[in-house]
Motif scaffolding. Structure first.
Motif, short mmCIF file in Angstrom:
data_model
loop_
_atom_site.label_atom_id
_atom_site.label_comp_id
_atom_site.label_asym_id
_atom_site.label_seq_id
_atom_site.Cartn_x
_atom_site.Cartn_y
_atom_site.Cartn_z
N GLU A 242 0.83 -1.22 0.00
CA GLU A 242 0.00 0.00 0.00
C GLU A 242 0.85 1.26 0.00
O GLU A 242 0.46 2.28 -0.55
CB GLU A 242 -0.96 -0.01 1.21
N GLU A 243 2.04 1.14 0.61
CA GLU A 243 2.92 2.32 0.65
C GLU A 243 3.73 2.48 -0.64
O GLU A 243 4.47 3.44 -0.78
CB GLU A 243 3.87 2.19 1.85
N GLY A 244 3.64 1.48 -1.54
CA GLY A 244 4.31 1.65 -2.83
C GLY A 244 5.44 0.69 -3.15
O GLY A 244 6.21 0.92 -4.08
N ALA A 245 5.55 -0.43 -2.41
CA ALA A 245 6.59 -1.40 -2.75
C ALA A 245 6.27 -2.04 -4.10
O ALA A 245 5.12 -2.38 -4.37
CB ALA A 245 6.68 -2.49 -1.68
N ASP A 246 7.30 -2.20 -4.95
CA ASP A 246 7.10 -2.81 -6.27
C ASP A 246 7.42 -4.29 -6.24
O ASP A 246 6.81 -5.08 -6.96
CB ASP A 246 8.02 -2.12 -7.29
N ILE A 247 8.42 -4.66 -5.44
CA ILE A 247 8.80 -6.06 -5.28
C ILE A 247 8.81 -6.32 -3.77
O ILE A 247 9.27 -5.48 -3.00
CB ILE A 247 10.21 -6.33 -5.87
N ILE A 248 8.26 -7.46 -3.36
CA ILE A 248 8.22 -7.80 -1.94
C ILE A 248 9.21 -8.94 -1.66
O ILE A 248 9.74 -9.54 -2.60
CB ILE A 248 6.78 -8.16 -1.49
N MET A 249 9.44 -9.23 -0.38
CA MET A 249 10.47 -10.22 -0.07
C MET A 249 10.13 -11.01 1.18
O MET A 249 9.46 -10.50 2.08
CB MET A 249 11.81 -9.50 0.16
N VAL A 250 10.60 -12.25 1.19
CA VAL A 250 10.60 -13.04 2.43
C VAL A 250 12.06 -13.37 2.73
O VAL A 250 12.81 -13.82 1.86
CB VAL A 250 9.77 -14.33 2.28
N LYS A 251 12.44 -13.17 3.98
CA LYS A 251 13.83 -13.36 4.38
C LYS A 251 13.87 -13.83 5.82
O LYS A 251 13.22 -13.20 6.66
CB LYS A 251 14.57 -12.03 4.24
N PRO A 252 14.61 -14.89 6.17
CA PRO A 252 15.32 -15.83 5.30
C PRO A 252 14.36 -16.66 4.44
O PRO A 252 13.15 -16.47 4.51
CB PRO A 252 16.07 -16.74 6.28
N ALA A 253 14.95 -17.63 3.71
CA ALA A 253 14.12 -18.42 2.80
C ALA A 253 13.81 -19.82 3.33
O ALA A 253 12.66 -20.24 3.40
CB ALA A 253 14.82 -18.54 1.44
N LEU A 254 14.84 -20.55 3.74
CA LEU A 254 14.65 -22.00 3.97
C LEU A 254 13.71 -22.35 5.11
O LEU A 254 12.88 -23.25 4.98
CB LEU A 254 16.00 -22.67 4.20
N SER A 255 13.82 -21.64 6.23
CA SER A 255 12.91 -21.94 7.34
C SER A 255 11.57 -21.25 7.15
O SER A 255 10.70 -21.33 8.02
CB SER A 255 13.52 -21.48 8.67
#
Ligand code: PBG
Length: 326
Positions: A242-255
């Motif tokens: 909503e604030e304008g992020a174009d790409i989102i992320m999850v970090k870390p990945a494996l767990s």
């Protein structure tokens, strides 16, 4: 449907490499990999990072040599982290015109105009106390004061020539503030890749060694997320979008493959998974001891991130995996 043995035999489609390739559902692609690099001042430096075998801290001249591989292997982009000469409580080198990142971005753009440069925006590499923002007398990271600095750093990177701004600090409201500041300066077309769901994880330790940013007191639990939470990832991602992020992320990945899956299913937006330093070093260590096969483990873990729903994978294995995929 009448799925009955012996008419249905799943093994039929596993009977040759050709058949396996034909029905494979997930395929890794180097153009979706992002390779992180640590850059320090000086010349002729390619210093091994003790806790991350085969990773180095580069001076700009050495990094430029290394980037030939990124170009040749057609890696999707690079993510840059700076190691400053000078640390203070305001992270002033992070937004200095002549800071390590600003110099690096300009030098790369001169030599490799087509390499996509992503700048991590955070204060922890640059602060004397190692926290990701401005700290009060009690050691608490002050949210709203920090936003001003994050915006200043972002604009400074954009001016140097950065292609994507990637805030990793986890302050509330940072995406809006950064978006507004970039727009005011005319950078309306510079995307923001938000570290939208960033957990307070044990798997960042090798990175903190590499970037010299262990917090001198306390921990990051008042701003990074509790690993026990999943619904909270939805809230954080929604706010950032909503604030304008174009790409989102999850970090870390494996767990956090469940979080990757959930965020992709919920938002259906370009999603990056960050295969972090501890995940890298675990595989390197186990492979060195002969406990696992490095090639197979790397391809399997990266494939699992993609299968879970990641479009983009940020990984220190980018070059290694690209060579394997060939
Ligand atoms: C800076 C930042 C960190 C990482 C990326 N950006 C460290 C942290 O939050 O402590 C970790 C990346 C990795 O472990 O590979 N805030």
């Amino acid at each position: 449907m009448n799925l009955n043995y012996p008419f249905v035999r799943p093994r039929r489609l596993r009977n040759s490499p050709q058949l396996l390739a034909l029905v494979q559902e997930t395929k890794l692609d180097p153009s979706k990999f992002i390779m992180p690099y640590f850059v320090s001042h000086g010349k002729g430096i390619k210093e091994p990072i003790g806790t991350m075998p085969d990773q180095f801290r580069y001076s700009i001249d050495e990094l430029l040599k290394e980037l030939k591989k990124v170009e040749d292997l057609k890696i999707g982009g690079i993510l840059l982290f700076g190691i400053p000469e000078h640390k203070d409580e305001f992270a002033s080198e992070a937004y200095s015109d002549n800071g390590i990142m600003q110099q690096t971005v300009k030098a790369i753009k001169d030599e490799y105009p087509d390499i996509l440069i992503i700048n991590d925006v955070c204060m922890c590499d640059y602060t004397s106390h190692g926290h990701c923002g401005i700290v009060d007398e009690k050691g608490y990271v002050k949210n709203d004061e920090t936003l001003e600095y994050l915006a200043k750093i972002s604009v400074s990177y954009a001016k140097a020539g950065s292609d994507i701004i990637a805030p990793s600090d986890m302050m509330d409201g940072r995406i809006r503030k950064i978006r507004e500041s970039l727009d005011e300066e005319g950078f309306v077309n510079i995307p923001i890749m938000s570290y939208s769901s960033k957990y307070a994880s044990a798997f960042y330790s090798p990175f903190r060694d590499a970037a010299d940013c262990f917090p001198k007191f306390g921990n990051r639990k008042s701003y990074q997320m509790d690993p026990a939470n999943s619904d909270e990832a939805v809230l954080e991602t929604e706010l950032d979008l909503e604030e304008g992020a174009d790409i989102i992320m999850v970090k870390p990945a494996l767990s956090y493959l469940d979080i990757i899956y959930k965020i992709k299913q919920t938002f259906k937006r370009p999603l990056a998974a960050y295969n972090v330093s501890g995940e890298y070093s675990m595989i390197k260590a186990a492979a060195k001891l002969g406990y696992i096969d490095e090639e197979l483990a790397v391809l399997e873990t990266l494939t699992s991130m993609k299968r879970a729903g990641a479009d983009i994978i940020i990984t220190y294995f980018s070059l290694y995996a690209a060579k394997l995929i060939g």
